[in-house]
Scaffold this motif. Structure first.
Motif, PDB file in Angstrom:
ATOM      1  N   VAL A   1       0.846  -1.199   0.000  1.00 18.59           N
ATOM      2  CA  VAL A   1       0.000   0.000   0.000  1.00 18.59           C
ATOM      3  C   VAL A   1       0.879   1.247   0.000  1.00 18.59           C
ATOM      4  N   GLU A   2       1.950   1.222   0.785  1.00 14.69           N
ATOM      5  CA  GLU A   2       2.877   2.354   0.798  1.00 14.69           C
ATOM      6  C   GLU A   2       3.496   2.564  -0.580  1.00 14.69           C
ATOM      7  N   MET A   3       3.763   1.481  -1.293  1.00 14.82           N
ATOM      8  CA  MET A   3       4.264   1.574  -2.659  1.00 14.82           C
ATOM      9  C   MET A   3       3.230   2.260  -3.564  1.00 14.82           C
ATOM     10  N   THR A   4       1.966   1.878  -3.417  1.00 16.99           N
ATOM     11  CA  THR A   4       0.901   2.484  -4.226  1.00 16.99           C
ATOM     12  C   THR A   4       0.806   3.973  -3.960  1.00 16.99           C
ATOM     13  N   VAL A   5       0.821   4.357  -2.681  1.00 22.77           N
ATOM     14  CA  VAL A   5       0.744   5.773  -2.320  1.00 22.77           C
ATOM     15  C   VAL A   5       1.933   6.536  -2.911  1.00 22.77           C
ATOM     16  N   ALA A   6       3.125   5.966  -2.805  1.00 23.72           N
ATOM     17  CA  ALA A   6       4.322   6.629  -3.332  1.00 23.72           C
ATOM     18  C   ALA A   6       4.225   6.823  -4.840  1.00 23.72           C
ATOM     19  N   GLU A   7       3.708   5.819  -5.554  1.00 22.77           N
ATOM     20  CA  GLU A   7       3.585   5.927  -7.008  1.00 22.77           C
ATOM     21  C   GLU A   7       2.539   6.972  -7.399  1.00 22.77           C
ATOM     22  N   LEU A   8       1.459   7.070  -6.647  1.00 17.48           N
ATOM     23  CA  LEU A   8       0.467   8.121  -6.910  1.00 17.48           C
ATOM     24  C   LEU A   8       1.088   9.506  -6.712  1.00 17.48           C
ATOM     25  N   ARG A   9       1.806   9.690  -5.622  1.00 16.02           N
ATOM     26  CA  ARG A   9       2.414  11.001  -5.353  1.00 16.02           C
ATOM     27  C   ARG A   9       3.449  11.371  -6.401  1.00 16.02           C
ATOM     28  N   ARG A  10       4.186  10.394  -6.915  1.00 19.25           N
ATOM     29  CA  ARG A  10       5.172  10.681  -7.964  1.00 19.25           C
ATOM     30  C   ARG A  10       4.504  11.290  -9.190  1.00 19.25           C
ATOM     31  N   ARG A  11       3.220  11.015  -9.354  1.00 19.89           N
ATOM     32  CA  ARG A  11       2.476  11.511 -10.524  1.00 19.89           C
ATOM     33  C   ARG A  11       1.573  12.684 -10.173  1.00 19.89           C
ATOM     34  N   GLY A  12       1.853  13.332  -9.051  1.00 18.40           N
ATOM     35  CA  GLY A  12       1.168  14.556  -8.707  1.00 18.40           C
ATOM     36  C   GLY A  12      -0.175  14.390  -8.036  1.00 18.40           C
ATOM     37  N   VAL A  13      -0.527  13.185  -7.620  1.00 18.79           N
ATOM     38  CA  VAL A  13      -1.814  12.944  -6.974  1.00 18.79           C
ATOM     39  C   VAL A  13      -1.704  13.301  -5.495  1.00 18.79           C
ATOM     40  N   ASP A  14      -2.718  13.986  -4.981  1.00 24.08           N
ATOM     41  CA  ASP A  14      -2.759  14.395  -3.578  1.00 24.08           C
ATOM     42  C   ASP A  14      -3.334  13.252  -2.748  1.00 24.08           C
ATOM     43  N   VAL A  15      -2.481  12.627  -1.924  1.00 20.91           N
ATOM     44  CA  VAL A  15      -2.898  11.513  -1.065  1.00 20.91           C
ATOM     45  C   VAL A  15      -2.555  11.864   0.379  1.00 20.91           C
ATOM     46  N   ASP A  16      -3.556  11.807   1.247  1.00 25.25           N
ATOM     47  CA  ASP A  16      -3.354  12.045   2.671  1.00 25.25           C
ATOM     48  C   ASP A  16      -3.496  10.708   3.396  1.00 25.25           C
ATOM     49  N   ASP A  17      -2.382  10.194   3.908  1.00 24.33           N
ATOM     50  CA  ASP A  17      -2.408   8.940   4.668  1.00 24.33           C
ATOM     51  C   ASP A  17      -1.905   9.174   6.092  1.00 24.33           C
ATOM     52  N   SER A  18      -2.159  10.361   6.609  1.00 25.10           N
ATOM     53  CA  SER A  18      -1.635  10.734   7.921  1.00 25.10           C
ATOM     54  C   SER A  18      -2.312   9.993   9.064  1.00 25.10           C
ATOM     55  N   GLN A  19      -3.496   9.432   8.817  1.00 24.90           N
ATOM     56  CA  GLN A  19      -4.186   8.658   9.838  1.00 24.90           C
ATOM     57  C   GLN A  19      -4.059   7.170   9.524  1.00 24.90           C
ATOM     58  N   PRO A  20      -3.828   6.337  10.539  1.00 28.06           N
ATOM     59  CA  PRO A  20      -3.738   4.900  10.287  1.00 28.06           C
ATOM     60  C   PRO A  20      -5.019   4.363   9.653  1.00 28.06           C
ATOM     61  N   ASP A  21      -4.864   3.476   8.675  1.00 33.03           N
ATOM     62  CA  ASP A  21      -5.980   2.786   8.032  1.00 33.03           C
ATOM     63  C   ASP A  21      -6.957   3.742   7.352  1.00 33.03           C
ATOM     64  N   ARG A  22      -6.460   4.911   6.924  1.00 35.94           N
ATOM     65  CA  ARG A  22      -7.314   5.853   6.191  1.00 35.94           C
ATOM     66  C   ARG A  22      -6.487   6.536   5.104  1.00 35.94           C
ATOM     67  N   TRP A  23      -7.047   6.605   3.906  1.00 34.38           N
ATOM     68  CA  TRP A  23      -6.366   7.218   2.774  1.00 34.38           C
ATOM     69  C   TRP A  23      -7.356   8.137   2.065  1.00 34.38           C
ATOM     70  N   ARG A  24      -6.997   9.412   1.943  1.00 30.87           N
ATOM     71  CA  ARG A  24      -7.850  10.367   1.241  1.00 30.87           C
ATOM     72  C   ARG A  24      -7.148  10.796  -0.043  1.00 30.87           C
ATOM     73  N   VAL A  25      -7.774  10.462  -1.162  1.00 29.95           N
ATOM     74  CA  VAL A  25      -7.215  10.752  -2.480  1.00 29.95           C
ATOM     75  C   VAL A  25      -8.072  11.828  -3.137  1.00 29.95           C
ATOM     76  N   ALA A  26      -7.445  12.941  -3.488  1.00 35.79           N
ATOM     77  CA  ALA A  26      -8.174  14.028  -4.127  1.00 35.79           C
ATOM     78  C   ALA A  26      -8.403  13.703  -5.600  1.00 35.79           C
ATOM     79  N   PRO A  27      -9.544  14.123  -6.145  1.00 36.32           N
ATOM     80  CA  PRO A  27      -9.763  13.922  -7.576  1.00 36.32           C
ATOM     81  C   PRO A  27      -8.856  14.833  -8.386  1.00 36.32           C
TER      82      PRO A  27
END
Length: 425
Positions: free
Chosen positions: A203-229
């Protein structure tokens, strides 16, 4: 495909001393392909893994409207969506990334898309994929199986929003939703509820790959991921070597009391296989960097281990094989989710090592391994590439061990058998 005759795996009576470059990461290749297919422009995936799983992924993305131009050195992906609504089918083979990553992508396009795969794929848990997409308003026909085959009836978009899932059976359920989430109308606020999420590095790999492509991902809370459109930026990438596949060679060094240098080991990575550092040390060995290589060496003795492999469950088969050759008992914990992989890996490992004369018992969430003298036999792989890796590590110390179907390794490692023979025989 006709099953080949059992293959006599090489035995070795001397320490291994080798240097190896393993193929590229399947996990990174398939994530890069999915993100390239929904990006705002063409992307090039350099040094992609060319294996059954990645070929199935590329073929499936073409079915969904993308264009994938393939050369041995790079695959160029031009994004696109299906324009027609005629029914179509995607072959998932036995690839969890295809059967789980692509239904959310299929929901973004028009018309029905049926997902099916190998006979063994129909036994893999898919209920979370189906229920989560339904909760997002996607129509899915699965005849109440919660498994393949099922049909996603895309309507051209997914609203997104708040979603709760129990992804305790596989982290791929989370990664699948996160990869498609930037294309949802309202993005995604995803919350995992249930037992601890397995294989968190993926999952951390997925988040890192999204961020590399400019996607806004907030994973600051455990077991919660907020992805902006929003848009997914096109990005040219080069894929790292597959550190999980490196494990079979590291296992060989431990089993034979030798050493192996793995070339191009990344300095920073989200791959689960990076855990081989701590696993080798637990067995009494060492790891140290030599330029771009990582050198793993066995210690004077091969100690039994007590390891929690919850986050790196895919490494368990090779770890179990090494543990069966150790000087003392081992306990592998935290991997109950392996019962839903390509096969029930816990039952399969216990059955096959015991067939060789070993003493392995299943626990609620893992294996207890008491090393015993082992003898040759046919080691069944259950169409699972990691079981084949476990078999060849054992064969280094067990004469006359035959692998039932070594060809299953093409899932993530083309030409594995001849490479292995040249290296260790």
């Amino acid at each position: 495909m006709e099953t080949p005759l059992p293959w006599l795996a090489p035995y070795r009576d001397a320490p291994l001393d080798a240097r190896v470059l393993v193929p590229s990461s399947k996990s990174l290749t398939n994530r890069a392909l999915v993100l390239a297919a929904i990006a705002e422009g063409p992307s090039t995936v350099g040094r992609p893994l060319g294996s059954r799983d990645t070929t199935l992924m590329a073929d499936a993305l073409v079915t969904l409207g993308a264009d994938v131009e393939r050369t041995p050195a790079a695959w160029t992906v031009t994004p696109g969506r299906r324009t027609g609504t005629a029914p179509t089918t995607i072959d998932c083979g036995l690839a969890g990334t295809v059967m789980r990553f692509l239904p959310p992508v299929a929901a973004l396009g028009p018309g029905p898309v049926t997902f099916d795969g190998d006979e063994g794929a129909r036994a893999r848990p898919m209920g979370t994929t189906i229920s989560s997409l339904r909760a997002l308003g996607v129509e899915i026909d699965d005849a109440d199986r919660s498994a393949l085959p099922f049909t996603v009836h895309g309507t051209g978009g997914v609203a997104g929003g708040i979603l709760e899932v129990d992804a305790s059976a596989s982290s791929q359920f989370v990664s699948a939703l996160l990869l498609a989430a930037p294309a949802f109308d309202h993005g995604l606020d995803l919350r995992h509820v249930g037992a601890p999420l397995p294989s968190l590095p993926h999952v951390e790999m997925t988040v890192a790959e999204l961020r590399r492509r400019g996607v806004d991902v907030d994973d600051s809370q455990p077991d919660r991921w907020r992805v902006a459109p929003g848009a997914v930026a096109a990005l040219d990438v080069e894929i790292e070597p597959d550190l999980s596949n490196a494990g079979v060679f590291i296992g060989a060094a431990l089993a034979t009391g030798g050493r192996v240098a793995v070339r191009r080991w990344p300095h920073e990575t989200q791959q689960a296989g990076d855990a081989w550092h701590r696993i080798v040390r637990a067995f009494g060995g060492t790891s140290e960097r030599d330029g771009d290589d990582m050198v793993f060496a066995a210690g004077n003795t091969l100690s039994g281990v007590d390891l929690d492999l919850h986050d790196v469950g895919e490494l368990t088969p090779v770890v179990a094989a090494v543990a069966a050759l150790a000087d003392g008992p081992s306990h592998l914990r935290g991997v109950a989710h392996l019962r839903g992989h390509e096969t029930d890996r816990l039952a399969a490992l216990a059955t096959e090592i015991n067939r060789l004369g070993g003493h392995v018992t299943e626990t609620d969430d893992g294996l207890r391994i008491s090393p015993q003298p082992l003898h040759g036999a046919i080691f069944r792989t259950y169409h699972d590439h990691r079981m084949a890796h476990a078999a060849v590590v054992l064969a280094l110390r067990v004469p006359e061990l035959f692998v039932e179907n070594v060809r299953t390794t093409v899932k993530t490692y083309p030409n594995f058998a001849p490479v292995w023979e040249r290296l260790v025989a």
